[in-house]
Design an enzyme around this catalytic site. Structure first.
Site, short mmCIF file in Angstrom:
data_model
loop_
_atom_site.label_atom_id
_atom_site.label_comp_id
_atom_site.label_asym_id
_atom_site.label_seq_id
_atom_site.Cartn_x
_atom_site.Cartn_y
_atom_site.Cartn_z
N ARG A 5 0.61 -1.30 0.06
CA ARG A 5 0.82 0.00 0.41
C ARG A 5 0.35 1.25 -0.14
O ARG A 5 2.12 1.31 0.31
CB ARG A 5 -1.04 -0.09 1.25
CG ARG A 5 -2.14 1.54 1.63
CD ARG A 5 -2.84 1.23 2.24
NE ARG A 5 -4.02 2.49 1.93
CZ ARG A 5 -4.76 2.70 3.44
NH1 ARG A 5 -5.03 1.46 4.13
NH2 ARG A 5 -5.33 3.54 3.31
N PHE A 7 -0.98 7.96 2.46
CA PHE A 7 -1.09 7.89 3.83
C PHE A 7 -1.02 6.95 4.89
O PHE A 7 -1.24 6.83 5.58
CB PHE A 7 -1.82 9.44 4.38
CG PHE A 7 -1.83 11.12 3.69
CD1 PHE A 7 -0.29 11.58 4.03
CD2 PHE A 7 -2.11 11.56 2.46
CE1 PHE A 7 -0.14 12.37 2.78
CE2 PHE A 7 -1.82 12.78 1.74
CZ PHE A 7 -0.45 13.09 1.93
N HIS A 8 -1.92 5.72 4.26
CA HIS A 8 -2.25 5.42 5.36
C HIS A 8 -3.51 5.83 6.40
O HIS A 8 -3.57 5.03 7.97
CB HIS A 8 -1.43 4.18 6.56
CG HIS A 8 -0.06 4.02 4.87
ND1 HIS A 8 -0.42 3.38 4.08
CD2 HIS A 8 0.97 4.61 4.57
CE1 HIS A 8 0.74 3.45 3.57
NE2 HIS A 8 1.47 3.89 3.66
N CYS A 9 -4.21 6.42 5.82
CA CYS A 9 -5.29 7.41 6.76
C CYS A 9 -4.51 7.87 8.35
O CYS A 9 -5.31 7.92 8.90
CB CYS A 9 -6.47 6.18 7.15
SG CYS A 9 -7.21 5.49 6.17
N ALA A 10 -3.19 8.55 7.66
CA ALA A 10 -2.62 8.79 9.28
C ALA A 10 -1.95 10.07 8.54
O ALA A 10 -0.46 9.82 8.63
CB ALA A 10 -1.94 7.97 9.68
#
Length: 242
Positions: free
Chosen positions: A196, A199-202
């Site tokens: 992936r 931002f990886h939701c962060a």
């Protein structure tokens, strides 16, 4: 509980103790911990804990919310529908309906549930339970440790977060010098390797690291050391092409 960017295992038990000392309730995000390690809500003493099905070999669109019984008994439902109501009566004097809620957990199960999703999630939980969550964690720890050591062979690869596999679950965020993380993901895809990027939701954590984004390799029960070797071979070829 576990960062989905770095994989670090946070001491939520300590955080819960601090919060309770100040009269606060604690909701633990267990989406990245429950599928990868043993989790005991009584030991954590958290008030709520949530996790999703798709991160633990189950279907998408379904998850679990644990809450202490005494809290649920005090809480009012946030949705209305069948199964959650025990009795409805009409008071002709006040011209109002009186409602009494069903017992737990049906008090919060409004309407027709995702039956197929629940069946699939149960199968996933049974499968992981049969493997043993201690074994799942040990397997991931072995793969993470092996990958961290092998990534040192790549001169252009920067790894973020703890370098001790025992401090984290099977996640390794990294970047390749001179390439955007999305480009790294696309190139690895051509090798048949899925990671992936982004931002990886962060996003705030990436701002803390002062990086625009990151690539993320993650491991689970079905991964092997041989697959990590393939990843390293691909990364070395990428480095040679730069």
């Amino acid at each position: 509980h576990v960062s989905n960017v770095t994989g670090v295992i946070n001491d939520v038990k300590w955080v819960t103790e601090l919060a309770h000392e100040r009269g606060a309730l604690v909701l633990v995000d267990g989406a990245q911990s429950v599928p990868h390690m043993p989790v005991n809500v009584q030991d954590l003493d958290c008030d709520f804990l949530a996790f999703s099905g798709h991160k633990m070999l189950g279907p998408t669109g379904i998850g679990v919310l644990y809450a202490k019984k005494e809290i649920l008994e005090k809480m009012e439902p946030f949705q209305g529908g069948g199964e959650m109501i025990r009795e409805v009566s009409f008071n002709p004097e006040t011209r109002r309906c009186m409602i009494s809620w069903n017992t737990l957990p049906w008090k919060f199960e409004a309407g027709t549930p995702d039956i197929g999703g629940a069946v699939g999630l149960k199968a996933a939980i049974k499968y992981l339970s049969a493997l043993g969550m201690e074994n799942v964690k040990a397997h991931e720890c072995d793969l993470t440790d092996y990958a961290l050591k092998r990534l040192k062979e790549c001169s252009r690869v920067t790894v973020y977060g703890p370098k001790d596999a025992k401090q984290k679950c099977g996640i390794i965020p990294f970047n390749v010098e001179g390439l955007n993380s999305h480009d790294v993901a696309l190139i690895l895809d051509s090798y048949g390797i899925m990671i992936r990027s982004g931002f990886h939701c962060a996003q705030p954590l990436h701002q803390k690291f002062r990086i625009p984004s990151s690539a993320r390799a993650s491991f689970y029960v079905y991964n092997t050391r041989e697959e990590i070797d393939r990843l390293l071979e691909a990364l070395k070829e990428i480095e040679e092409s730069l």
